[in-house]
Design a protein around this motif. Structure first.
Motif, PDB file in Angstrom:
ATOM      1  N   LEU A 155       0.822  -1.207   0.000  1.00 42.07           N
ATOM      2  CA  LEU A 155       0.000   0.000   0.000  1.00 42.07           C
ATOM      3  C   LEU A 155       0.857   1.259   0.000  1.00 42.07           C
ATOM      4  O   LEU A 155       1.836   1.362   0.742  1.00 42.07           O
ATOM      5  CB  LEU A 155      -0.916  -0.005   1.221  1.00 42.07           C
ATOM      6  N   SER A 156       0.474   2.201  -0.815  1.00 39.21           N
ATOM      7  CA  SER A 156       1.118   3.519  -0.849  1.00 39.21           C
ATOM      8  C   SER A 156       0.030   4.581  -0.764  1.00 39.21           C
ATOM      9  O   SER A 156      -0.991   4.496  -1.467  1.00 39.21           O
ATOM     10  CB  SER A 156       1.920   3.693  -2.150  1.00 39.21           C
ATOM     11  N   VAL A 157       0.250   5.574   0.100  1.00 41.85           N
ATOM     12  CA  VAL A 157      -0.726   6.659   0.286  1.00 41.85           C
ATOM     13  C   VAL A 157      -0.077   7.971  -0.128  1.00 41.85           C
ATOM     14  O   VAL A 157       1.035   8.298   0.307  1.00 41.85           O
ATOM     15  CB  VAL A 157      -1.205   6.746   1.749  1.00 41.85           C
ATOM     16  N   GLN A 158      -0.771   8.700  -0.982  1.00 38.46           N
ATOM     17  CA  GLN A 158      -0.294  10.018  -1.404  1.00 38.46           C
ATOM     18  C   GLN A 158      -1.284  11.084  -0.959  1.00 38.46           C
ATOM     19  O   GLN A 158      -2.495  10.926  -1.112  1.00 38.46           O
ATOM     20  CB  GLN A 158      -0.120  10.089  -2.923  1.00 38.46           C
ATOM     21  N   TRP A 159      -0.721  12.173  -0.409  1.00 36.87           N
ATOM     22  CA  TRP A 159      -1.520  13.326   0.004  1.00 36.87           C
ATOM     23  C   TRP A 159      -1.398  14.422  -1.049  1.00 36.87           C
ATOM     24  O   TRP A 159      -0.301  14.719  -1.521  1.00 36.87           O
ATOM     25  CB  TRP A 159      -1.014  13.858   1.343  1.00 36.87           C
ATOM     26  N   HIS A 160      -2.544  15.037  -1.376  1.00 30.34           N
ATOM     27  CA  HIS A 160      -2.569  16.082  -2.397  1.00 30.34           C
ATOM     28  C   HIS A 160      -3.128  17.384  -1.821  1.00 30.34           C
ATOM     29  O   HIS A 160      -4.082  17.369  -1.033  1.00 30.34           O
ATOM     30  CB  HIS A 160      -3.437  15.665  -3.586  1.00 30.34           C
ATOM     31  N   LYS A 161      -2.504  18.477  -2.224  1.00 26.74           N
ATOM     32  CA  LYS A 161      -3.046  19.819  -1.979  1.00 26.74           C
ATOM     33  C   LYS A 161      -3.063  20.516  -3.327  1.00 26.74           C
ATOM     34  O   LYS A 161      -2.024  20.884  -3.867  1.00 26.74           O
ATOM     35  CB  LYS A 161      -2.192  20.608  -0.988  1.00 26.74           C
ATOM     36  N   GLY A 162      -4.267  20.681  -3.889  1.00 20.94           N
ATOM     37  CA  GLY A 162      -4.333  21.216  -5.243  1.00 20.94           C
ATOM     38  C   GLY A 162      -3.625  20.267  -6.198  1.00 20.94           C
ATOM     39  O   GLY A 162      -3.875  19.059  -6.209  1.00 20.94           O
TER      40      GLY A 162
ATOM     41  N   GLN B 152      -0.414  19.629  -6.091  1.00 16.95           N
ATOM     42  CA  GLN B 152       0.856  19.254  -5.478  1.00 16.95           C
ATOM     43  C   GLN B 152       0.706  17.985  -4.646  1.00 16.95           C
ATOM     44  O   GLN B 152      -0.304  17.784  -3.970  1.00 16.95           O
ATOM     45  CB  GLN B 152       1.381  20.366  -4.562  1.00 16.95           C
ATOM     46  N   ILE B 153       1.722  17.122  -4.707  1.00 16.10           N
ATOM     47  CA  ILE B 153       1.812  15.974  -3.797  1.00 16.10           C
ATOM     48  C   ILE B 153       2.615  16.445  -2.588  1.00 16.10           C
ATOM     49  O   ILE B 153       3.791  16.792  -2.706  1.00 16.10           O
ATOM     50  CB  ILE B 153       2.487  14.773  -4.475  1.00 16.10           C
ATOM     51  N   ILE B 154       1.986  16.465  -1.429  1.00 21.49           N
ATOM     52  CA  ILE B 154       2.632  17.047  -0.253  1.00 21.49           C
ATOM     53  C   ILE B 154       3.160  15.994   0.719  1.00 21.49           C
ATOM     54  O   ILE B 154       3.930  16.314   1.619  1.00 21.49           O
ATOM     55  CB  ILE B 154       1.658  17.994   0.485  1.00 21.49           C
ATOM     56  N   HIS B 155       2.766  14.740   0.538  1.00 17.82           N
ATOM     57  CA  HIS B 155       3.242  13.702   1.467  1.00 17.82           C
ATOM     58  C   HIS B 155       2.962  12.333   0.864  1.00 17.82           C
ATOM     59  O   HIS B 155       1.931  12.126   0.214  1.00 17.82           O
ATOM     60  CB  HIS B 155       2.535  13.829   2.816  1.00 17.82           C
ATOM     61  N   THR B 156       3.901  11.399   1.037  1.00 12.67           N
ATOM     62  CA  THR B 156       3.738  10.018   0.595  1.00 12.67           C
ATOM     63  C   THR B 156       4.147   9.098   1.732  1.00 12.67           C
ATOM     64  O   THR B 156       5.140   9.346   2.429  1.00 12.67           O
ATOM     65  CB  THR B 156       4.606   9.732  -0.646  1.00 12.67           C
TER      66      THR B 156
ATOM     67  N   SER C 263      -2.810   6.946   7.529  1.00 14.69           N
ATOM     68  CA  SER C 263      -1.657   7.803   7.261  1.00 14.69           C
ATOM     69  C   SER C 263      -1.935   9.169   7.873  1.00 14.69           C
ATOM     70  O   SER C 263      -3.034   9.716   7.715  1.00 14.69           O
ATOM     71  CB  SER C 263      -1.417   7.933   5.756  1.00 14.69           C
ATOM     72  N   VAL C 264      -0.948   9.715   8.584  1.00 14.34           N
ATOM     73  CA  VAL C 264      -1.128  10.990   9.280  1.00 14.34           C
ATOM     74  C   VAL C 264      -0.268  12.056   8.609  1.00 14.34           C
ATOM     75  O   VAL C 264       0.907  11.826   8.306  1.00 14.34           O
ATOM     76  CB  VAL C 264      -0.739  10.874  10.767  1.00 14.34           C
ATOM     77  N   PHE C 265      -0.878  13.219   8.385  1.00 12.77           N
ATOM     78  CA  PHE C 265      -0.153  14.361   7.836  1.00 12.77           C
ATOM     79  C   PHE C 265      -0.327  15.536   8.787  1.00 12.77           C
ATOM     80  O   PHE C 265      -1.451  15.939   9.106  1.00 12.77           O
ATOM     81  CB  PHE C 265      -0.674  14.739   6.450  1.00 12.77           C
ATOM     82  N   SER C 266       0.787  16.080   9.285  1.00 13.30           N
ATOM     83  CA  SER C 266       0.758  17.225  10.206  1.00 13.30           C
ATOM     84  C   SER C 266       1.234  18.473   9.482  1.00 13.30           C
ATOM     85  O   SER C 266       2.129  18.402   8.626  1.00 13.30           O
ATOM     86  CB  SER C 266       1.635  16.946  11.430  1.00 13.30           C
ATOM     87  N   PHE C 267       0.661  19.610   9.838  1.00 14.85           N
ATOM     88  CA  PHE C 267       0.981  20.851   9.141  1.00 14.85           C
ATOM     89  C   PHE C 267       0.731  22.043  10.053  1.00 14.85           C
ATOM     90  O   PHE C 267       0.035  21.940  11.066  1.00 14.85           O
ATOM     91  CB  PHE C 267       0.139  20.988   7.870  1.00 14.85           C
ATOM     92  N   THR C 268       1.322  23.172   9.667  1.00 16.38           N
ATOM     93  CA  THR C 268       1.076  24.450  10.328  1.00 16.38           C
ATOM     94  C   THR C 268       0.193  25.287   9.424  1.00 16.38           C
ATOM     95  O   THR C 268       0.516  25.497   8.246  1.00 16.38           O
ATOM     96  CB  THR C 268       2.398  25.195  10.604  1.00 16.38           C
ATOM     97  N   ALA C 269      -0.932  25.752   9.948  1.00 16.77           N
ATOM     98  CA  ALA C 269      -1.893  26.498   9.126  1.00 16.77           C
ATOM     99  C   ALA C 269      -1.278  27.794   8.620  1.00 16.77           C
ATOM    100  O   ALA C 269      -0.639  28.532   9.374  1.00 16.77           O
ATOM    101  CB  ALA C 269      -3.158  26.789   9.932  1.00 16.77           C
TER     102      ALA C 269
END
Length: 351
Positions: free
Chosen positions: A140-147, A149-153, A168-174
């Motif tokens: 399994l592979s998980v990709q995170w998208h913002k618009g 852009q791929i922001i995390h895999t 899958s967890v993605f952390s960010f600063t608003a």
């Protein structure tokens, strides 16, 4: 003794080489099959053999003499671990075998995201991509998208062959730049080849709302020149979420009655701009900020300003004098205040 040891080593190596070069070709060389589907493969000898057979937990095929290939078939794959083995009987009486690599997979039951979609600038947040009922997790592979852009895999080291649920967890600063951005995640099973990979599964799209305090589009403090015969517009435009509200503080209270002025707008229009410091405040639920605009006389316009001020002063004096001569004792205005009757005394004496 030395001779016996050498002969024993040679025999061992010869046997190993025979087994290492087992004349078997598996087609396909590895199988990727969805749970519940059919599995088919063929074992072919690449040199002369006495017979071919298959061994499997699903029921093997006994040694078939005098053939060069033997198909293997499972109508419904209902186990997560399958290791079919093809074996051949060699002319010297030895046997060798090859195991057919089989990957049994299952696409996720669902792919979903969870988290907070209304955030405040500068704070830390996390969001989760949840993949339910997928196998094998190690593929399994998980990709995170913002618009666009791929922001995390993220991949996983889970070796369990049966369906599991992974997150899958993605952390960010608003950040205000992310306000209105679309986020989603994709789950993909990377199997033996892209052609055999099942379709990628996507979560729903989520729009991010970032709340942030007002920030002025122009510098927080400005100095502008005013021309006496032209209307002056002072700009206090600010960005913020929620949208800011505005208030102005002006140095000359008399200007507050100017119908062209908007003391609660992002722009202040002054038909008769006077020098001084004009202060604008932009506010929303996350904070407020102030901006000073210093208005000065334009070079070469001081005479005009002086004339205007002189006119206003003269008008003020005239109104004062008029009040003394034409306002009656009871506060009314009358041109008859200085009239008199012939033969009657006046305040200045008899006529």
């Amino acid at each position: 003794m030395t001779l016996l040891f050498v002969l024993s080593s040679l025999i061992t190596c010869t046997v190993s080489l025979v087994h290492a070069s087992c004349p078997i070709k598996l087609s396909p060389s590895r199988v990727v099959v969805r749970f519940g589907d059919r599995l088919m493969a063929t074992c072919t000898s690449t040199s002369e053999v006495d017979g071919i057979g298959w061994e499997s937990v699903y029921g093997g095929i006994g040694l078939k003499i005098g053939i060069s290939n033997l198909p293997f078939n499972i109508s419904v794959v209902n186990d997560w671990v399958i290791k079919p083995v093809c074996y051949v009987s060699l002319p010297d009486g030895e046997q060798c075998e090859e195991t057919l690599p089989v990957t049994v997979y299952k696409t996720p039951d669902s792919v979903s995201m969870s988290g907070t979609w209304s955030v405040k600038e500068g704070r830390q947040y996390s969001m989760w991509c949840n993949i339910a009922g997928v196998a094998p997790a190690k593929s399994l592979s998980v990709q995170w998208h913002k618009g666009n852009q791929i922001i995390h895999t993220e991949t996983f080291n889970d070796t369990r062959p049966f369906p599991v649920t992974k997150s899958s967890v993605f952390s960010f600063t608003a950040d205000r730049e992310d306000n209105g951005a679309l986020y989603w995640c994709e789950a993909e099973l990377n199997l033996s080849s892209p052609e055999q990979n099942p379709p990628i599964m996507l979560s729903k799209f989520h729009s991010m709302t970032v709340l942030y305090p007002p920030t002025f589009a122009k510098p927080e403090h400005e100095t502008v020149e005013a021309q006496a015969d032209k209307t002056l517009a002072l700009d206090c435009s600010a960005t913020g979420n929620p949208l800011p509200v505005y208030s102005w503080k002006i140095p000359h209270p008399a200007q507050e009655t100017n119908k062209d002025s908007n003391l609660n707008g992002s722009s202040l229009s002054l038909a008769f701009p006077l020098p001084g410091i004009y202060t604008c405040t932009a506010s929303n639920s996350l904070g407020s900020t102030a901006k000073n605009v210093t208005v000065i006389e334009a070079t070469g316009d001081r005479t005009t300003f002086a004339v205007l001020i002189g006119v206003f002063v003269t008008l003020g004096v005239l109104l004062l004098v008029a009040g003394l001569f034409f306002v009656t004792a009871n506060g009314t205005f009358s041109f008859n205040k200085l009239s008199y009757t012939r033969g009657q005394p006046t305040a200045m004496g008899p006529v």
